[in-house]
Scaffold this motif. Structure first.
Motif, PDB file in Angstrom:
ATOM      1  N   PRO A 250       0.823  -1.209   0.000  1.00 17.61           N
ATOM      2  CA  PRO A 250       0.000   0.000   0.000  1.00 17.61           C
ATOM      3  C   PRO A 250       0.859   1.262   0.000  1.00 17.61           C
ATOM      4  O   PRO A 250       1.959   1.293   0.557  1.00 17.61           O
ATOM      5  N   CYS A 251       0.366   2.301  -0.643  1.00 15.88           N
ATOM      6  CA  CYS A 251       1.115   3.543  -0.759  1.00 15.88           C
ATOM      7  C   CYS A 251       0.957   4.387   0.510  1.00 15.88           C
ATOM      8  O   CYS A 251      -0.126   4.480   1.076  1.00 15.88           O
ATOM      9  N   THR A 252       2.060   4.990   0.943  1.00 15.67           N
ATOM     10  CA  THR A 252       2.018   5.887   2.088  1.00 15.67           C
ATOM     11  C   THR A 252       2.803   7.143   1.763  1.00 15.67           C
ATOM     12  O   THR A 252       3.807   7.097   1.045  1.00 15.67           O
ATOM     13  N   THR A 253       2.335   8.273   2.265  1.00  8.80           N
ATOM     14  CA  THR A 253       3.049   9.524   2.031  1.00  8.80           C
ATOM     15  C   THR A 253       3.892   9.926   3.233  1.00  8.80           C
ATOM     16  O   THR A 253       4.563  10.951   3.209  1.00  8.80           O
ATOM     17  N   ARG A 254       3.886   9.131   4.281  1.00 13.13           N
ATOM     18  CA  ARG A 254       4.738   9.408   5.439  1.00 13.13           C
ATOM     19  C   ARG A 254       6.088   8.717   5.255  1.00 13.13           C
ATOM     20  O   ARG A 254       6.159   7.635   4.682  1.00 13.13           O
ATOM     21  N   TYR A 255       7.146   9.352   5.761  1.00 13.17           N
ATOM     22  CA  TYR A 255       8.482   8.791   5.559  1.00 13.17           C
ATOM     23  C   TYR A 255       9.278   8.813   6.862  1.00 13.17           C
ATOM     24  O   TYR A 255       9.482   9.882   7.458  1.00 13.17           O
ATOM     25  N   PRO A 256       9.755   7.652   7.324  1.00 15.72           N
ATOM     26  CA  PRO A 256      10.603   7.598   8.525  1.00 15.72           C
ATOM     27  C   PRO A 256      12.073   7.752   8.139  1.00 15.72           C
ATOM     28  O   PRO A 256      12.618   6.950   7.387  1.00 15.72           O
ATOM     29  N   ILE A 257      12.738   8.773   8.635  1.00 18.89           N
ATOM     30  CA  ILE A 257      14.149   8.996   8.313  1.00 18.89           C
ATOM     31  C   ILE A 257      14.992   7.904   8.960  1.00 18.89           C
ATOM     32  O   ILE A 257      14.842   7.617  10.161  1.00 18.89           O
ATOM     33  N   PRO A 258      15.893   7.262   8.199  1.00 11.35           N
ATOM     34  CA  PRO A 258      16.698   6.168   8.764  1.00 11.35           C
ATOM     35  C   PRO A 258      17.656   6.640   9.857  1.00 11.35           C
ATOM     36  O   PRO A 258      18.000   7.818   9.949  1.00 11.35           O
ATOM     37  N   GLY A 259      18.098   5.680  10.646  1.00 10.96           N
ATOM     38  CA  GLY A 259      19.098   5.958  11.666  1.00 10.96           C
ATOM     39  C   GLY A 259      18.499   6.420  12.978  1.00 10.96           C
ATOM     40  O   GLY A 259      17.280   6.447  13.161  1.00 10.96           O
ATOM     41  N   PRO A 260      19.365   6.818  13.904  1.00 13.89           N
ATOM     42  CA  PRO A 260      18.906   7.220  15.240  1.00 13.89           C
ATOM     43  C   PRO A 260      18.234   8.587  15.205  1.00 13.89           C
ATOM     44  O   PRO A 260      18.231   9.278  14.177  1.00 13.89           O
ATOM     45  N   THR A 261      17.700   8.982  16.328  1.00 10.64           N
ATOM     46  CA  THR A 261      17.174  10.336  16.467  1.00 10.64           C
ATOM     47  C   THR A 261      18.345  11.311  16.544  1.00 10.64           C
ATOM     48  O   THR A 261      19.492  10.930  16.794  1.00 10.64           O
ATOM     49  N   VAL A 262      18.060  12.569  16.315  1.00 13.85           N
ATOM     50  CA  VAL A 262      19.092  13.601  16.427  1.00 13.85           C
ATOM     51  C   VAL A 262      19.479  13.772  17.898  1.00 13.85           C
ATOM     52  O   VAL A 262      18.616  13.811  18.778  1.00 13.85           O
ATOM     53  N   TRP A 263      20.763  13.855  18.162  1.00 18.11           N
ATOM     54  CA  TRP A 263      21.292  14.028  19.517  1.00 18.11           C
ATOM     55  C   TRP A 263      20.703  15.287  20.161  1.00 18.11           C
ATOM     56  O   TRP A 263      20.623  16.343  19.535  1.00 18.11           O
ATOM     57  N   THR A 264      20.315  15.156  21.409  1.00 18.01           N
ATOM     58  CA  THR A 264      19.731  16.294  22.123  1.00 18.01           C
ATOM     59  C   THR A 264      20.745  17.413  22.354  1.00 18.01           C
ATOM     60  O   THR A 264      20.359  18.551  22.635  1.00 18.01           O
ATOM     61  N   GLY A 265      22.035  17.101  22.226  1.00 17.08           N
ATOM     62  CA  GLY A 265      23.064  18.126  22.396  1.00 17.08           C
ATOM     63  C   GLY A 265      23.339  18.921  21.138  1.00 17.08           C
ATOM     64  O   GLY A 265      24.148  19.859  21.164  1.00 17.08           O
ATOM     65  N   ALA A 266      22.668  18.557  20.019  1.00 16.63           N
ATOM     66  CA  ALA A 266      22.857  19.291  18.772  1.00 16.63           C
ATOM     67  C   ALA A 266      21.973  20.527  18.756  1.00 16.63           C
ATOM     68  O   ALA A 266      21.011  20.647  19.520  1.00 16.63           O
ATOM     69  N   TRP A 267      22.281  21.459  17.865  1.00 23.05           N
ATOM     70  CA  TRP A 267      21.479  22.663  17.722  1.00 23.05           C
ATOM     71  C   TRP A 267      20.159  22.339  17.039  1.00 23.05           C
ATOM     72  O   TRP A 267      20.132  21.616  16.040  1.00 23.05           O
ATOM     73  N   ALA A 268      19.096  22.911  17.544  1.00 20.27           N
ATOM     74  CA  ALA A 268      17.808  22.765  16.865  1.00 20.27           C
ATOM     75  C   ALA A 268      17.729  23.693  15.665  1.00 20.27           C
ATOM     76  O   ALA A 268      17.051  23.407  14.681  1.00 20.27           O
ATOM     77  N   ASP A 269      18.461  24.812  15.716  1.00 16.34           N
ATOM     78  CA  ASP A 269      18.417  25.825  14.674  1.00 16.34           C
ATOM     79  C   ASP A 269      19.562  25.613  13.690  1.00 16.34           C
ATOM     80  O   ASP A 269      20.736  25.651  14.086  1.00 16.34           O
ATOM     81  N   THR A 270      19.237  25.354  12.447  1.00 17.21           N
ATOM     82  CA  THR A 270      20.274  25.197  11.421  1.00 17.21           C
ATOM     83  C   THR A 270      20.079  26.223  10.309  1.00 17.21           C
ATOM     84  O   THR A 270      20.297  25.951   9.137  1.00 17.21           O
ATOM     85  N   THR A 271      19.636  27.410  10.674  1.00 14.11           N
ATOM     86  CA  THR A 271      19.380  28.469   9.703  1.00 14.11           C
ATOM     87  C   THR A 271      20.636  28.766   8.897  1.00 14.11           C
ATOM     88  O   THR A 271      21.734  28.866   9.435  1.00 14.11           O
ATOM     89  N   SER A 272      20.463  28.921   7.592  1.00 22.28           N
ATOM     90  CA  SER A 272      21.602  29.198   6.726  1.00 22.28           C
ATOM     91  C   SER A 272      22.093  30.622   6.932  1.00 22.28           C
ATOM     92  O   SER A 272      21.368  31.499   7.408  1.00 22.28           O
ATOM     93  N   VAL A 273      23.359  30.844   6.585  1.00 25.90           N
ATOM     94  CA  VAL A 273      23.942  32.182   6.617  1.00 25.90           C
ATOM     95  C   VAL A 273      24.380  32.528   5.199  1.00 25.90           C
ATOM     96  O   VAL A 273      24.636  31.639   4.387  1.00 25.90           O
ATOM     97  N   PRO A 274      24.472  33.802   4.868  1.00 25.01           N
ATOM     98  CA  PRO A 274      24.904  34.183   3.517  1.00 25.01           C
ATOM     99  C   PRO A 274      26.286  33.618   3.200  1.00 25.01           C
ATOM    100  O   PRO A 274      27.199  33.669   4.037  1.00 25.01           O
ATOM    101  N   ARG A 275      26.451  33.082   2.011  1.00 26.20           N
ATOM    102  CA  ARG A 275      27.727  32.508   1.596  1.00 26.20           C
ATOM    103  C   ARG A 275      28.556  33.541   0.848  1.00 26.20           C
ATOM    104  O   ARG A 275      28.054  34.252  -0.013  1.00 26.20           O
ATOM    105  N   GLY A 276      29.838  33.578   1.183  1.00 27.65           N
ATOM    106  CA  GLY A 276      30.757  34.453   0.477  1.00 27.65           C
ATOM    107  C   GLY A 276      31.203  33.824  -0.834  1.00 27.65           C
ATOM    108  O   GLY A 276      30.713  32.774  -1.241  1.00 27.65           O
ATOM    109  N   PRO A 277      32.183  34.441  -1.488  1.00 33.18           N
ATOM    110  CA  PRO A 277      32.656  33.916  -2.772  1.00 33.18           C
ATOM    111  C   PRO A 277      33.381  32.586  -2.629  1.00 33.18           C
ATOM    112  O   PRO A 277      33.969  32.289  -1.589  1.00 33.18           O
ATOM    113  N   ILE A 278      33.325  31.787  -3.688  1.00 29.55           N
ATOM    114  CA  ILE A 278      34.020  30.499  -3.728  1.00 29.55           C
ATOM    115  C   ILE A 278      35.513  30.733  -3.917  1.00 29.55           C
ATOM    116  O   ILE A 278      35.939  31.567  -4.710  1.00 29.55           O
ATOM    117  N   GLU A 279      36.304  29.973  -3.170  1.00 29.59           N
ATOM    118  CA  GLU A 279      37.754  30.047  -3.272  1.00 29.59           C
ATOM    119  C   GLU A 279      38.277  28.754  -3.888  1.00 29.59           C
ATOM    120  O   GLU A 279      38.105  27.679  -3.330  1.00 29.59           O
TER     121      GLU A 279
END
Length: 333
Positions: A250-279
């Protein structure tokens, strides 16, 4: 002939070469650290002019290649210096390090994941610090939104994470991966011609000015995923506008991400920052050494139509159990 003696670096050229997605560079707080710097870039998998490219997908979950990709045990000659809290942006690309590169094939929907481990890894040392999968479910006939295509590719190849707060100073590997599910409706174990495609890459970092936070127990690669792990076998077309029929399950639209849960010591916020020029370079190197099914081939050629094999050897991965200072060099391939 020893395998590592076959690995050579040739000058960067502007020629277009076919490739799957891998990390071309990293930004720290928006500042590019230089193309291929600190990255254990996968080697080419075939001769020049014959369809060879970096980073064939890894599909065998029991292979050591699932850790840091093919020849992932070989260090990059440099390490990226970071501090706890720094924004760390992986710059993924397909053919070239450019804003008009497609990053990953538009059909390669799937999750993105980031782990961190002490360098070198040990048993159960990879700790998940970020992941994203199907973040907007579909209502047929409208597609859902997947991390690899509607986030990473749609944003120029940027995958953002932050160095965990208070992390103890030392050397670490960051393992980032994208998983493509366009052939993942069956298990590779049962149908080797299909199965989920894994694109792991590892980046060497040194944390300085750190705190006293140590990583908890994590998972091992190989070992973190199995063929019956939720999210490894999944019909991605359930969440797109072009579902395949008929279906065995049967088809499902829900998806379980593989692997463990994200560590509680990691940042919840992963907001991007402006990128400078490529070197640094924005195109592939030319190459005369490649690996396919553990056989390393070294060749010489005057042009891409005249190739003479110099020698071959079997490559056996050898992961050190103690930290080895990277040897300064001009490149790996």
């Amino acid at each position: 002939m020893h395998t590592r003696n076959l690995v050579v670096l040739l000058p960067f050229l502007s020629s277009h070469v076919s490739a799957h997605t891998f990390i071309w560079g990293v930004f720290v707080n928006g500042v590019d650290q230089g193309s291929f710097k600190g990255i254990r870039t996968p080697p080419y998998n075939g001769p020049p002019g014959g369809g060879g490219y970096n980073n064939s997908p890894v599909k065998n979950l029991t292979s050591i290649d699932i850790r840091c990709n093919v020849m992932g045990d070989i260090q990059a000659p440099d390490t990226i210096v970071v501090r706890p809290g720094d924004n760390f942006t992986f710059d993924w690309h397909h053919d070239k390090r450019s804003t008009n590169d497609d990053v990953i094939a538009s059909s390669h929907h799937g999750p993105s994941l980031v782990y961190i481990s002490p360098d070198p890894p040990t048993e159960n040392s990879f700790v998940k610090i970020w992941h994203e999968g199907l973040y907007e479910e579909s209502v047929f006939p409208n597609p859902g939104k997947w991390s690899t295509t509607q986030n990473i590719a749609a944003n120029g190849g940027s995958m953002n994470v932050r160095i965990p707060p208070g992390l103890k100073s030392g050397h670490y590997l960051i393992r980032a991966e994208m998983i493509a599910l366009h052939e993942g409706e069956v298990s590779y174990l049962n149908v080797p011609a299909r199965g989920a495609q894994f694109y792991p890459n590892c980046v060497q970092i040194e944390v300085v000015d750190g705190g006293d936070v140590e990583l908890p127990q994590g998972v091992s690669f190989p070992g973190a995923y199995d063929y019956d792990t939720p999210g490894i076998v999944y019909d991605v077309y359930c969440s797109t506008e072009t579902p395949k029929t008929p279906r065995a399950t049967p088809c499902t639209t829900r998806y379980p991400i593989p692997g463990p849960t994200v560590w509680t010591g990691a940042w919840a916020d992963t907001t991007s920052v402006p990128r400078g020029p490529i070197e640094g370079p924005t195109t592939h190197t030319s190459w005369s050494t490649w690996i396919r099914t553990s056989t390393v081939t070294s060749a010489s050629y005057t042009d891409k139509k005249s190739i003479s094999v110099v020698g071959t050897s079997v490559y056996t991965p050898s992961w050190s159990t103690t930290y080895q200072t990277p040897v300064a060099a001009t490149g790996r391939w």
